[in-house]
Design a protein around this motif. Structure first.
Motif, PDB file in Angstrom:
ATOM      1  N   PHE A  17      28.482  47.540  62.138  1.00 21.38           N
ATOM      2  CA  PHE A  17      27.230  47.259  62.275  1.00 21.38           C
ATOM      3  C   PHE A  17      26.723  47.668  63.878  1.00 21.38           C
ATOM      4  CE2 PHE A  17      24.250  43.897  63.858  1.00 21.38           C
ATOM      5  CZ  PHE A  17      23.184  44.253  63.251  1.00 21.38           C
ATOM      6  N   GLU A  18      27.431  47.762  64.668  1.00 17.96           N
ATOM      7  CA  GLU A  18      27.170  47.981  66.237  1.00 17.96           C
ATOM      8  C   GLU A  18      26.864  49.579  66.260  1.00 17.96           C
ATOM      9  OE1 GLU A  18      26.457  46.413  68.861  1.00 17.96           O
ATOM     10  OE2 GLU A  18      26.498  44.787  67.733  1.00 17.96           O
ATOM     11  N   ALA A  19      27.608  50.419  65.419  1.00 11.99           N
ATOM     12  CA  ALA A  19      27.272  51.848  65.323  1.00 11.99           C
ATOM     13  C   ALA A  19      26.218  52.037  64.709  1.00 11.99           C
ATOM     14  CB  ALA A  19      28.597  52.372  64.512  1.00 11.99           C
ATOM     15  N   LEU A  20      25.746  51.311  63.685  1.00 16.47           N
ATOM     16  CA  LEU A  20      24.435  51.526  63.171  1.00 16.47           C
ATOM     17  C   LEU A  20      23.476  51.316  64.053  1.00 16.47           C
ATOM     18  CD1 LEU A  20      24.940  50.299  59.430  1.00 16.47           C
ATOM     19  CD2 LEU A  20      25.138  52.626  60.419  1.00 16.47           C
ATOM     20  N   ARG A  21      23.609  50.163  64.894  1.00 18.59           N
ATOM     21  CA  ARG A  21      22.644  49.743  66.012  1.00 18.59           C
ATOM     22  C   ARG A  21      22.434  50.814  66.962  1.00 18.59           C
ATOM     23  NH1 ARG A  21      22.509  43.654  67.784  1.00 18.59           N
ATOM     24  NH2 ARG A  21      21.344  44.752  69.143  1.00 18.59           N
ATOM     25  N   ALA A  22      23.564  51.635  67.150  1.00 21.57           N
ATOM     26  CA  ALA A  22      23.583  52.331  68.233  1.00 21.57           C
ATOM     27  C   ALA A  22      22.606  53.857  67.639  1.00 21.57           C
ATOM     28  CB  ALA A  22      25.089  52.843  68.771  1.00 21.57           C
ATOM     29  N   GLY A  23      22.479  53.864  66.567  1.00 18.30           N
ATOM     30  CA  GLY A  23      21.621  55.004  65.991  1.00 18.30           C
ATOM     31  C   GLY A  23      22.481  55.855  64.886  1.00 18.30           C
ATOM     32  N   ALA A  24      23.546  55.318  64.607  1.00 13.71           N
ATOM     33  CA  ALA A  24      24.153  56.300  63.634  1.00 13.71           C
ATOM     34  C   ALA A  24      23.474  56.295  62.252  1.00 13.71           C
ATOM     35  CB  ALA A  24      25.750  55.693  63.444  1.00 13.71           C
ATOM     36  N   SER A  25      23.671  56.953  61.824  1.00 17.92           N
ATOM     37  CA  SER A  25      22.702  57.205  60.399  1.00 17.92           C
ATOM     38  C   SER A  25      23.655  56.832  59.121  1.00 17.92           C
ATOM     39  CB  SER A  25      22.230  58.957  60.037  1.00 17.92           C
ATOM     40  OG  SER A  25      21.347  59.156  60.965  1.00 17.92           O
ATOM     41  N   GLY A  26      24.925  56.507  59.394  1.00 19.65           N
ATOM     42  CA  GLY A  26      25.670  55.997  58.250  1.00 19.65           C
ATOM     43  C   GLY A  26      26.939  56.038  58.639  1.00 19.65           C
ATOM     44  N   PHE A  27      27.899  55.767  57.481  1.00 18.80           N
ATOM     45  CA  PHE A  27      29.173  55.743  57.857  1.00 18.80           C
ATOM     46  C   PHE A  27      30.329  56.158  56.461  1.00 18.80           C
ATOM     47  CE2 PHE A  27      29.060  51.588  56.156  1.00 18.80           C
ATOM     48  CZ  PHE A  27      30.222  51.395  55.621  1.00 18.80           C
ATOM     49  N   LEU A  28      31.262  56.895  56.804  1.00 16.36           N
ATOM     50  CA  LEU A  28      32.078  57.447  56.025  1.00 16.36           C
ATOM     51  C   LEU A  28      33.506  56.886  55.964  1.00 16.36           C
ATOM     52  CD1 LEU A  28      31.398  61.344  55.657  1.00 16.36           C
ATOM     53  CD2 LEU A  28      30.898  59.741  53.771  1.00 16.36           C
ATOM     54  N   LEU A  29      34.000  56.465  54.797  1.00 21.14           N
ATOM     55  CA  LEU A  29      35.604  55.980  54.862  1.00 21.14           C
ATOM     56  C   LEU A  29      36.414  57.496  55.029  1.00 21.14           C
ATOM     57  CD1 LEU A  29      35.848  53.588  51.926  1.00 21.14           C
ATOM     58  CD2 LEU A  29      35.625  53.137  54.375  1.00 21.14           C
ATOM     59  N   LYS A  30      37.395  57.324  55.932  1.00 21.44           N
ATOM     60  CA  LYS A  30      38.345  58.405  56.003  1.00 21.44           C
ATOM     61  C   LYS A  30      38.978  59.052  54.954  1.00 21.44           C
ATOM     62  CE  LYS A  30      39.547  58.243  60.931  1.00 21.44           C
ATOM     63  NZ  LYS A  30      40.542  58.190  61.863  1.00 21.44           N
ATOM     64  N   ASP A  31      39.257  58.297  53.799  1.00 25.17           N
ATOM     65  CA  ASP A  31      39.642  59.084  52.597  1.00 25.17           C
ATOM     66  C   ASP A  31      38.709  59.436  51.583  1.00 25.17           C
ATOM     67  OD1 ASP A  31      38.415  56.501  51.439  1.00 25.17           O
ATOM     68  OD2 ASP A  31      40.218  55.402  50.860  1.00 25.17           O
ATOM     69  N   VAL A  32      37.445  59.586  52.158  1.00 28.15           N
ATOM     70  CA  VAL A  32      36.442  60.348  51.283  1.00 28.15           C
ATOM     71  C   VAL A  32      36.564  61.493  50.458  1.00 28.15           C
ATOM     72  CG1 VAL A  32      35.240  61.644  53.225  1.00 28.15           C
ATOM     73  CG2 VAL A  32      33.628  60.946  51.434  1.00 28.15           C
ATOM     74  N   ARG A  33      36.008  61.399  49.426  1.00 31.76           N
ATOM     75  CA  ARG A  33      36.480  62.809  48.660  1.00 31.76           C
ATOM     76  C   ARG A  33      35.667  63.955  49.178  1.00 31.76           C
ATOM     77  NH1 ARG A  33      34.820  61.513  42.589  1.00 31.76           N
ATOM     78  NH2 ARG A  33      32.761  61.148  43.836  1.00 31.76           N
ATOM     79  N   ARG A  34      36.347  65.245  49.031  1.00 33.03           N
ATOM     80  CA  ARG A  34      35.741  66.483  49.480  1.00 33.03           C
ATOM     81  C   ARG A  34      34.267  66.528  49.184  1.00 33.03           C
ATOM     82  NH1 ARG A  34      38.435  71.781  50.189  1.00 33.03           N
ATOM     83  NH2 ARG A  34      40.020  70.643  49.419  1.00 33.03           N
ATOM     84  N   ALA A  35      33.956  66.453  47.894  1.00 26.42           N
ATOM     85  CA  ALA A  35      32.356  66.590  47.526  1.00 26.42           C
ATOM     86  C   ALA A  35      31.519  65.574  48.019  1.00 26.42           C
ATOM     87  CB  ALA A  35      32.472  66.477  46.050  1.00 26.42           C
ATOM     88  N   ASP A  36      32.248  64.263  48.307  1.00 23.96           N
ATOM     89  CA  ASP A  36      31.177  63.268  49.084  1.00 23.96           C
ATOM     90  C   ASP A  36      31.027  63.629  50.358  1.00 23.96           C
ATOM     91  OD1 ASP A  36      30.961  61.849  46.450  1.00 23.96           O
ATOM     92  OD2 ASP A  36      32.735  60.648  47.098  1.00 23.96           O
ATOM     93  N   LEU A  37      32.046  64.033  51.168  1.00 22.85           N
ATOM     94  CA  LEU A  37      31.817  64.468  52.490  1.00 22.85           C
ATOM     95  C   LEU A  37      30.858  65.540  52.709  1.00 22.85           C
ATOM     96  CD1 LEU A  37      32.686  64.622  55.267  1.00 22.85           C
ATOM     97  CD2 LEU A  37      34.627  66.385  54.880  1.00 22.85           C
ATOM     98  N   VAL A  38      30.923  66.742  51.718  1.00 21.94           N
ATOM     99  CA  VAL A  38      29.983  67.593  51.930  1.00 21.94           C
ATOM    100  C   VAL A  38      28.590  67.233  51.660  1.00 21.94           C
ATOM    101  CG1 VAL A  38      29.240  69.833  50.834  1.00 21.94           C
ATOM    102  CG2 VAL A  38      31.750  69.361  51.587  1.00 21.94           C
TER     103      VAL A  38
END
Length: 222
Positions: free
Chosen positions: A91-112
């Motif tokens: 939540f603090e990251a989004l308030r800081a201006g981030a446009s979203g977040f990803l889990l580190k185990d994200v699939r290749r296609a989802d990362l792209v």
């Protein structure tokens, strides 16, 4: 024209893996890697990338601190990397201006896909996920507000405020159009006006403002 990217993670293998996946795309170019927040900020200042991936937990300056600096100084879009889907710092990251977040185990296609979405100026999270995430953290961190903050919302017309409230419920444009009995094109205009007038980057920040001002209240749909 290539999407220029900086990848920041204190784990070398994770950093290298993400960089390899992204660099393999014909329209992507990883211009720098960083092992901590300080290096990430310097890399962004030097290379002015379109997107930066920031690990939320790094030694020294963490991802949240780096996001604040990057979003304040540049137009680079920030994607936060996290181990847990409801990390206490998201939540603090989004308030800081981030446009979203990803889990580190994200699939290749989802990362792209995520990088392309954010580079195009959109928020990374699906509307329904955004609503649940922001509602949860706002419930846990914000003090109750008896009425909406009219000062922050004064720049918006009544229809724009209504649009903002519907955005906070996780509605897509087509759903907002149906609820307000207007065209989807008009909804897009309202959304654009909301973001411009409030000085916001994307819908995620709009959701946060809706909750912070009291326009939207967790658990209520009226």
């Amino acid at each position: 024209m290539s999407v220029r990217i900086v990848v920041a993670d204190d784990q070398e293998l994770v950093r290298a893996g993400f960089s390899m996946i992204l660099d393999a795309q014909p329209d992507f170019e990883v211009v720098a890697e960083a092992g901590n927040g300080t290096e990430a900020v310097e890399a962004v200042r030097t290379h002015r990338p379109d997107v930066v991936l920031l690990d939320i937990r790094m030694p020294g300056m963490d991802g949240i601190q780096a996001a604040r600096v990057i979003c304040a100084e540049t137009g680079t879009r920030v994607i936060i990397l996290t181990t847990f889907d409801l990390d206490e710092y998201v939540f603090e990251a989004l308030r800081a201006g981030a446009s979203g977040f990803l889990l580190k185990d994200v699939r290749r296609a989802d990362l792209v896909h995520a990088v392309r979405v954010v580079a195009a100026g959109e928020s990374l999270l699906a509307p329904s996920i955004t609503s649940k995430l922001i509602a949860r953290f706002t419930t846990e961190t914000a003090q109750p507000r008896p009425a909406p903050s009219t000062e922050r919302l004064a720049a918006l017309t009544g229809r724009e405020q209504e649009t903002l409230k519907l955005i906070s419920r996780g509605m897509a444009n087509v759903e907002i159009a149906e609820a307000m009995v207007i065209s989807e094109h008009t909804v897009k205009t309202h959304v654009s006006n909301v973001l411009t007038k409030l000085g916001l980057r994307d819908r995620i920040q709009a959701v946060i403002v809706a909750y912070e001002t009291g326009l939207a209240v967790p658990g209520r749909s009226d």
